[in-house]
Design a protein around this motif. Sequence first.
Motif, mmCIF file in Angstrom:
data_model
loop_
_atom_site.group_PDB
_atom_site.id
_atom_site.type_symbol
_atom_site.label_atom_id
_atom_site.label_comp_id
_atom_site.label_asym_id
_atom_site.label_seq_id
_atom_site.Cartn_x
_atom_site.Cartn_y
_atom_site.Cartn_z
ATOM 1 N N UNK A 70 0.818 -1.205 0.000
ATOM 2 C CA UNK A 70 0.000 0.000 0.000
ATOM 3 C C UNK A 70 0.855 1.259 0.000
ATOM 4 N N UNK A 71 0.254 2.345 -0.463
ATOM 5 C CA UNK A 71 0.939 3.637 -0.419
ATOM 6 C C UNK A 71 1.133 4.050 1.026
ATOM 7 N N UNK A 72 2.179 4.838 1.323
ATOM 8 C CA UNK A 72 2.395 5.267 2.713
ATOM 9 C C UNK A 72 1.203 6.050 3.232
ATOM 10 N N UNK A 73 0.781 5.711 4.455
ATOM 11 C CA UNK A 73 -0.367 6.401 5.043
ATOM 12 C C UNK A 73 -0.040 7.848 5.357
ATOM 13 N N UNK A 74 1.219 8.110 5.730
ATOM 14 C CA UNK A 74 1.650 9.482 6.030
ATOM 15 C C UNK A 74 2.908 9.761 5.222
ATOM 16 N N UNK A 75 2.762 10.016 3.933
ATOM 17 C CA UNK A 75 3.943 10.229 3.100
ATOM 18 C C UNK A 75 4.747 11.414 3.589
ATOM 19 N N UNK A 76 6.047 11.233 3.566
ATOM 20 C CA UNK A 76 6.935 12.268 4.088
ATOM 21 C C UNK A 76 7.776 12.876 2.979
ATOM 22 N N UNK A 77 7.297 12.706 1.752
ATOM 23 C CA UNK A 77 8.102 13.154 0.627
ATOM 24 C C UNK A 77 8.315 14.641 0.628
ATOM 25 N N UNK A 170 3.611 -12.631 -5.653
ATOM 26 C CA UNK A 170 3.971 -11.493 -6.496
ATOM 27 C C UNK A 170 3.768 -10.250 -5.638
ATOM 28 N N UNK A 171 4.814 -9.452 -5.498
ATOM 29 C CA UNK A 171 4.771 -8.240 -4.676
ATOM 30 C C UNK A 171 4.520 -7.061 -5.604
ATOM 31 N N UNK A 172 3.383 -6.416 -5.430
ATOM 32 C CA UNK A 172 3.005 -5.310 -6.308
ATOM 33 C C UNK A 172 3.290 -3.956 -5.700
ATOM 34 N N UNK A 173 3.875 -3.044 -6.522
ATOM 35 C CA UNK A 173 4.231 -1.703 -6.063
ATOM 36 C C UNK A 173 3.802 -0.702 -7.122
ATOM 37 N N UNK A 174 3.089 0.327 -6.698
ATOM 38 C CA UNK A 174 2.761 1.453 -7.567
ATOM 39 C C UNK A 174 3.851 2.505 -7.410
ATOM 40 N N UNK A 175 4.642 2.699 -8.452
ATOM 41 C CA UNK A 175 5.783 3.595 -8.325
ATOM 42 C C UNK A 175 5.402 5.033 -8.054
ATOM 43 N N UNK A 176 4.257 5.479 -8.566
ATOM 44 C CA UNK A 176 3.895 6.894 -8.418
ATOM 45 C C UNK A 176 3.417 7.231 -7.007
ATOM 46 N N UNK A 177 3.140 6.220 -6.175
ATOM 47 C CA UNK A 177 2.729 6.492 -4.800
ATOM 48 C C UNK A 177 3.907 6.519 -3.840
ATOM 49 N N UNK A 178 5.087 6.145 -4.317
ATOM 50 C CA UNK A 178 6.256 6.110 -3.438
ATOM 51 C C UNK A 178 6.780 7.518 -3.203
ATOM 52 N N UNK A 197 13.925 10.021 -6.800
ATOM 53 C CA UNK A 197 12.794 9.122 -6.669
ATOM 54 C C UNK A 197 13.210 7.713 -7.057
ATOM 55 N N UNK A 198 12.567 6.763 -6.429
ATOM 56 C CA UNK A 198 12.754 5.387 -6.814
ATOM 57 C C UNK A 198 13.907 4.669 -6.169
ATOM 58 N N UNK A 199 14.633 5.305 -5.268
ATOM 59 C CA UNK A 199 15.765 4.638 -4.644
ATOM 60 C C UNK A 199 15.347 3.409 -3.855
ATOM 61 N N UNK A 200 14.200 3.489 -3.164
ATOM 62 C CA UNK A 200 13.741 2.349 -2.380
ATOM 63 C C UNK A 200 13.320 1.201 -3.295
ATOM 64 N N UNK A 201 12.713 1.528 -4.426
ATOM 65 C CA UNK A 201 12.321 0.486 -5.377
ATOM 66 C C UNK A 201 13.565 -0.196 -5.940
ATOM 67 N N UNK A 202 14.570 0.594 -6.302
ATOM 68 C CA UNK A 202 15.809 0.012 -6.825
ATOM 69 C C UNK A 202 16.474 -0.884 -5.783
ATOM 70 N N UNK A 231 8.436 6.971 -15.759
ATOM 71 C CA UNK A 231 9.892 7.142 -15.830
ATOM 72 C C UNK A 231 10.400 7.966 -14.669
ATOM 73 N N UNK A 232 9.687 9.020 -14.307
ATOM 74 C CA UNK A 232 10.190 9.918 -13.260
ATOM 75 C C UNK A 232 10.057 9.336 -11.865
ATOM 76 N N UNK A 233 9.425 8.172 -11.753
ATOM 77 C CA UNK A 233 9.334 7.512 -10.450
ATOM 78 C C UNK A 233 10.543 6.653 -10.140
ATOM 79 N N UNK A 234 11.498 6.534 -11.083
ATOM 80 C CA UNK A 234 12.615 5.617 -10.942
ATOM 81 C C UNK A 234 13.926 6.321 -11.268
#
Length: 522
Positions: A70-77, A170-178, A197-202, A231-234
């Motif tokens: 799930x997307x972070x409940x309290x995003x700190x971006x 299968x672990x699903x991740x929406x990159x735009x919510x990270x 962006x995307x460091x945690x996904x990488x 593209x900009x999420x990674x």
Amino acid sequence: MSRTEPRTGVRAVPPGDLPGVRAQLRGVASDLAAGRNCLWLVTDAMVESGLADELYRGALFGSPVRVDVRAPAFPRAHEPESDREAAEDDSRWSDGDELPYLDLPDDGFDLDLGWSLEGRPPLVPEPRKETTGPRRDPHGLLARLAAELGVDADEAVATLVAPGRDRRPVVGIRGWTEPDDHDSGPGQGTGGGTRTRGGAVERLFRLLAAAVKDAGLPPGERPRLLVVARLRDLPERLPDELRRGLGDTAVHWWWGALGRLDTATAVAPILDHGPDTSGRDRDPLAERIRRAVRSETVVEICGPDLELARLLALEWDGAQHTLGTALGRCLATTPAPVPSDCPPLRRIGALLRPGAELRQAWAAGAVVSWEGRLRAHVGVWHPAAPPVGPPPPDGDVRARLTALVSQAQQRVLAPWIEEARQRLAVRALGHLHRPVATLVADYADRPPAYLAGDPERAFLELQVGELLRAHASGALALPPRDAGLLRLLVTTRNVLAHRSVLYDRTLDELCAELSQADLRAS
């Protein structure tokens, strides 16, 4: 994504019903079933419209065992680094044994609160300990994955590859919510870095690849990642690194995914309930041809932009003189790329994925792969309509729009023209004033050599222009209605051969004559 059009009451075609979408979903499902991770790259507009989320759910929920991170409940971006560290400092410096400090006035009186400091060493706050690794974020990707698995963050990847696990998900991740990563960079102080962006996904791709390798899991027993992202999420280099073999990952691009059939399917319900193109003739066959021309024109202009195609199908009444204005209105009411988003296209053919020089334009929707060829979005070269009045005339815009409309008319009308020609040639055999062999020799520009011994079959191959010349010279005498249709076919073919557009009146006349010709006895 599936919704009802308010102006027509027609339910839009769900994306999962489109053949191009189904093909992409099948490709992703096949790679996941083979034990490969999947990175599915989509455009910015797909995220904004909700299509990307629908594709993500369609791909992930097709797996029997899955984990939807799930997307972070309290995003700190977007929380300032200095504010975050100040809060952490406050919590780090609190000490339950430390006496509270009272800010009392120094007025010469002693106040006995029963507290005595005699015999106690002075309390010195413990020095702050700098962390050597990345800061533990309770809303980080690994922490949220661990919460779904019911373990600590440090155990998330190990749990996925742990021996004895029956079926691996299968672990699903929406990159735009990270959220953004905060990277201070070398030589910079805390809080002085840039957002990436995307460091945690990488990191998760790399950690899982290493864990799978260490565990020696065969492809059919591996946990897999499904990441749908822009593209900009990674990190910029990540798609190419994954494609070259990092972590046994298949990289899918939303590139050439949709074709003519998809766009035609998306607009079909709207055209069935849209404004009438003529109101003058309810001949079912003529109406069928007009509707096909209108549908193909919308498809040719809009390409794979389904939202724009739906809007144009609603706005445009089918008349050529209103097309430019209707298209401008649609571009003004829907997000569309601008000329600066599109670099010069130095080739026509589209490859399997956008090249490095086209990726940002692809992400912005300015360049697409359409039927195997590169193409600029219509919003790049056609102006959006101003608030009042039609868009200003522009020669290049008119020429490009004319070329697209002409291609649409050719695609629909060419089969009708050829069928009508064949039927006229058959009927003309009964109205010859000269021997058929003489007529073929005199009027066939390029008589087929393989039919030299069969003049009747050679006559049936005469084109409309050759038949019209024979009729005009008296070599054959067609009935007036057939002769009128023949002249109309010659005019239509000449117009379309020069990539021009049939006027509305000519198109209406052609549709009516084709319909009436079907009703005449052979």
